[in-house]
Design a protein around this motif. Structure first.
Motif, short mmCIF file in Angstrom:
data_model
loop_
_atom_site.label_atom_id
_atom_site.label_comp_id
_atom_site.label_asym_id
_atom_site.label_seq_id
_atom_site.Cartn_x
_atom_site.Cartn_y
_atom_site.Cartn_z
N THR A 288 0.85 -1.19 0.00
CA THR A 288 0.00 0.00 0.00
C THR A 288 0.88 1.23 0.00
O THR A 288 1.92 1.26 0.65
N ASP B 265 -2.20 -4.53 9.67
CA ASP B 265 -3.26 -4.21 8.71
C ASP B 265 -3.29 -2.69 8.51
O ASP B 265 -2.57 -1.96 9.20
N GLU B 266 -4.09 -2.25 7.56
CA GLU B 266 -4.10 -0.82 7.23
C GLU B 266 -4.45 0.03 8.45
O GLU B 266 -3.89 1.11 8.67
N GLU B 267 -5.38 -0.47 9.25
CA GLU B 267 -5.83 0.28 10.42
C GLU B 267 -4.70 0.47 11.42
O GLU B 267 -4.47 1.56 11.94
N SER B 268 -3.95 -0.61 11.70
CA SER B 268 -2.88 -0.52 12.70
C SER B 268 -1.72 0.32 12.16
O SER B 268 -1.07 1.05 12.91
N TYR C 53 0.94 5.29 0.84
CA TYR C 53 0.22 6.34 1.55
C TYR C 53 0.85 7.70 1.26
O TYR C 53 2.07 7.81 1.16
N LYS D 223 -2.00 2.86 9.99
CA LYS D 223 -2.44 4.26 10.06
C LYS D 223 -2.41 4.79 11.49
O LYS D 223 -2.06 5.94 11.74
N ALA D 224 -2.77 3.94 12.45
CA ALA D 224 -2.75 4.34 13.85
C ALA D 224 -1.33 4.65 14.30
O ALA D 224 -1.08 5.66 14.99
#
Ligand SMILES: [Cu+2]
Length: 67
Positions: free
Chosen positions: A4, A51-54, A6, A56-57
């Motif tokens: 990914t 994962d994307e969520e972790s 960003y 980004k966090a």
């Protein structure tokens, strides 16, 4: 395996690049992190448990939030 890219507007110099690469590489499941001060982009290759969520966090936590 997921790759990914960003957009991270806060990247301004090589120090930012080093910080992001070091911190994100420490996450379980992250295979590689390539940040660029020129494009202000970060490419991350990862697998579970990351994962994307972790990701980004973590980016927000180290003051480089994803746009
Ligand atoms: Cu910097």
């Amino acid at each position: 395996m997921t790759t990914t890219t960003y957009s991270v507007p806060n990247i301004s110099c090589g120090h930012c690049v080093n910080t992001i690469q070091t911190e994100v590489n420490e996450m379980d499941g992250v295979q590689s992190v390539t940040a660029s001060a020129e494009t202000k982009m970060v490419e991350i290759v990862f697998d579970a448990p990351a994962d994307e969520e972790s990701i980004k966090a973590l980016m927000a936590e180290i003051n480089y939030p994803v746009a």
